[in-house]
Write an enzyme that holds these catalytic residues in place. Sequence first.
Site, mmCIF file in Angstrom:
data_model
loop_
_atom_site.group_PDB
_atom_site.id
_atom_site.type_symbol
_atom_site.label_atom_id
_atom_site.label_comp_id
_atom_site.label_asym_id
_atom_site.label_seq_id
_atom_site.Cartn_x
_atom_site.Cartn_y
_atom_site.Cartn_z
ATOM 1 N N SER A 1 -32.246 -1.059 62.902
ATOM 2 C CA SER A 1 -31.272 -1.119 64.101
ATOM 3 C C SER A 1 -31.972 -2.631 64.668
ATOM 4 O O SER A 1 -32.913 -2.299 65.613
ATOM 5 C CB SER A 1 -30.697 -0.125 64.805
ATOM 6 O OG SER A 1 -29.878 -1.006 65.730
ATOM 7 N N LEU A 2 -31.418 -3.739 64.859
ATOM 8 C CA LEU A 2 -31.649 -4.615 65.747
ATOM 9 C C LEU A 2 -30.975 -4.838 66.889
ATOM 10 O O LEU A 2 -31.606 -5.562 67.686
ATOM 11 C CB LEU A 2 -31.896 -6.467 64.877
ATOM 12 C CG LEU A 2 -32.471 -5.876 63.459
ATOM 13 C CD1 LEU A 2 -31.809 -7.840 62.706
ATOM 14 C CD2 LEU A 2 -33.703 -6.080 63.335
ATOM 15 N N SER A 3 -29.870 -3.799 67.086
ATOM 16 C CA SER A 3 -28.651 -3.406 68.190
ATOM 17 C C SER A 3 -30.103 -3.793 69.972
ATOM 18 O O SER A 3 -29.641 -4.416 70.997
ATOM 19 C CB SER A 3 -28.523 -2.651 68.001
ATOM 20 O OG SER A 3 -27.318 -2.599 67.063
ATOM 21 N N LYS B 1 -19.417 6.415 63.122
ATOM 22 C CA LYS B 1 -18.055 5.679 63.471
ATOM 23 C C LYS B 1 -17.316 6.253 63.550
ATOM 24 O O LYS B 1 -16.512 6.263 64.782
ATOM 25 C CB LYS B 1 -18.377 4.573 62.621
ATOM 26 C CG LYS B 1 -19.483 3.459 63.055
ATOM 27 C CD LYS B 1 -19.125 2.318 61.688
ATOM 28 C CE LYS B 1 -19.947 1.290 62.012
ATOM 29 N NZ LYS B 1 -19.780 0.197 61.562
ATOM 30 N N ASP C 1 -16.511 -4.247 65.612
ATOM 31 C CA ASP C 1 -16.500 -4.231 64.032
ATOM 32 C C ASP C 1 -15.851 -5.911 63.695
ATOM 33 O O ASP C 1 -16.018 -6.842 63.147
ATOM 34 C CB ASP C 1 -16.852 -3.567 62.885
ATOM 35 C CG ASP C 1 -18.151 -2.974 62.637
ATOM 36 O OD1 ASP C 1 -19.309 -3.124 63.708
ATOM 37 O OD2 ASP C 1 -18.436 -1.764 63.158
ATOM 38 N N ALA D 1 -16.107 1.467 50.285
ATOM 39 C CA ALA D 1 -14.736 1.854 51.097
ATOM 40 C C ALA D 1 -15.303 3.531 52.390
ATOM 41 O O ALA D 1 -14.293 4.093 52.876
ATOM 42 C CB ALA D 1 -14.926 2.560 50.079
ATOM 43 N N ARG E 1 -18.832 3.500 44.091
ATOM 44 C CA ARG E 1 -19.790 4.868 42.977
ATOM 45 C C ARG E 1 -18.269 5.520 42.815
ATOM 46 O O ARG E 1 -18.780 6.070 42.186
ATOM 47 C CB ARG E 1 -21.196 4.795 43.253
ATOM 48 C CG ARG E 1 -21.789 3.653 44.162
ATOM 49 C CD ARG E 1 -23.178 3.811 44.735
ATOM 50 N NE ARG E 1 -23.045 4.160 46.018
ATOM 51 C CZ ARG E 1 -23.545 4.667 46.968
ATOM 52 N NH1 ARG E 1 -24.834 5.335 46.853
ATOM 53 N NH2 ARG E 1 -23.726 5.057 48.718
ATOM 54 N N TYR F 1 -28.033 -6.608 57.533
ATOM 55 C CA TYR F 1 -28.994 -7.877 57.924
ATOM 56 C C TYR F 1 -29.972 -7.592 58.210
ATOM 57 O O TYR F 1 -31.419 -8.371 58.613
ATOM 58 C CB TYR F 1 -27.974 -7.852 59.671
ATOM 59 C CG TYR F 1 -28.015 -6.041 59.694
ATOM 60 C CD1 TYR F 1 -28.985 -5.891 61.019
ATOM 61 C CD2 TYR F 1 -27.039 -5.428 60.350
ATOM 62 C CE1 TYR F 1 -29.153 -4.682 61.862
ATOM 63 C CE2 TYR F 1 -27.103 -3.662 60.743
ATOM 64 C CZ TYR F 1 -28.401 -4.069 61.434
ATOM 65 O OH TYR F 1 -28.361 -2.334 62.371
ATOM 66 N N GLY G 1 -24.823 -10.856 57.821
ATOM 67 C CA GLY G 1 -24.733 -9.296 58.208
ATOM 68 C C GLY G 1 -25.220 -9.537 59.801
ATOM 69 O O GLY G 1 -24.593 -9.217 60.845
#
Length: 278
Positions: free
Chosen positions: A15-17, A65, A102, A126, A150, A216, A237
């Site tokens: 994560s780059l957060s 999430k 998002d 999905a 998939r 990303y 992203g």
Amino acid sequence: MSRRLAVLGHPVEHSLSPLLHSAAYAQLGLDWRYERHDLREHELRSFVDGLDRSWRGLSATMPLKEELFGLADEWDDTVALTGAANTLLLADDGRRIARNTDVAGIDRSLRDAGLDSARHAVIAGAGATARSVLVALDGLGLRSATVAVREPARTGSLAGLADELGLDLDIVRLGDLEHVVDGADVVAWTVPNGVGLGQSLPFDARTTAVALDVTYEPWPGPLAAQWIEVGGRIASGRDMLLHQAVRQVRFFVSGQTDSPLGDEAGVEAAMRAALDAA
């Protein structure tokens, strides 16, 4: 007052957060520390319940999430519609307030790529992010979508959302993606890191549709790489990550996602510089 924040997910080391948020709070002159914690779904509730009042907020990535939404006391229509939250404000009065930034991040990145309307989209994946993509595209006038996955049996939530939005939805297997992208205004890749595309998509699709690749790290993702080959339009992203993070910073600082920060241009520039240096 020093405050703590973190991004949660599994895996989360990519994560780059933390870079984005740390740059934002430094620009704002806030002594806030933003961390990362690797957590699975069954670990989230006990982690959040154990936080003290020094904590201000949490960001969630896959696969948390939906679970983060379930911990909230309050949420807005976007969270209710997508069934997912990537942001949780830990208010000083003890309330847990959920948001999904998002959707706004996706909308901004698509518009930055030159898209101002869309009638048909193809979405690979999905999950929670795919639902956010569908809601963002609905705001751009979407009429129909094809979802490539998939496991077709696992598309119930996305199909239910499409029905609620009044959209026509077709479902195909991910291996058939190359056969369904022609004629799309947007082709979106929301599949988890590590899943390869494994097929060359038609040239016409790559030169006419906007590619939204939510990958990303590493960049470019598998979809964006094919669009780069032909000079196609890409909503990256990294841009999505930046724009949704700006709204998270707004929420953590002011309790509002729609009201710009006092020095938002400076904050966004500092965040982008941190992202570019990563």
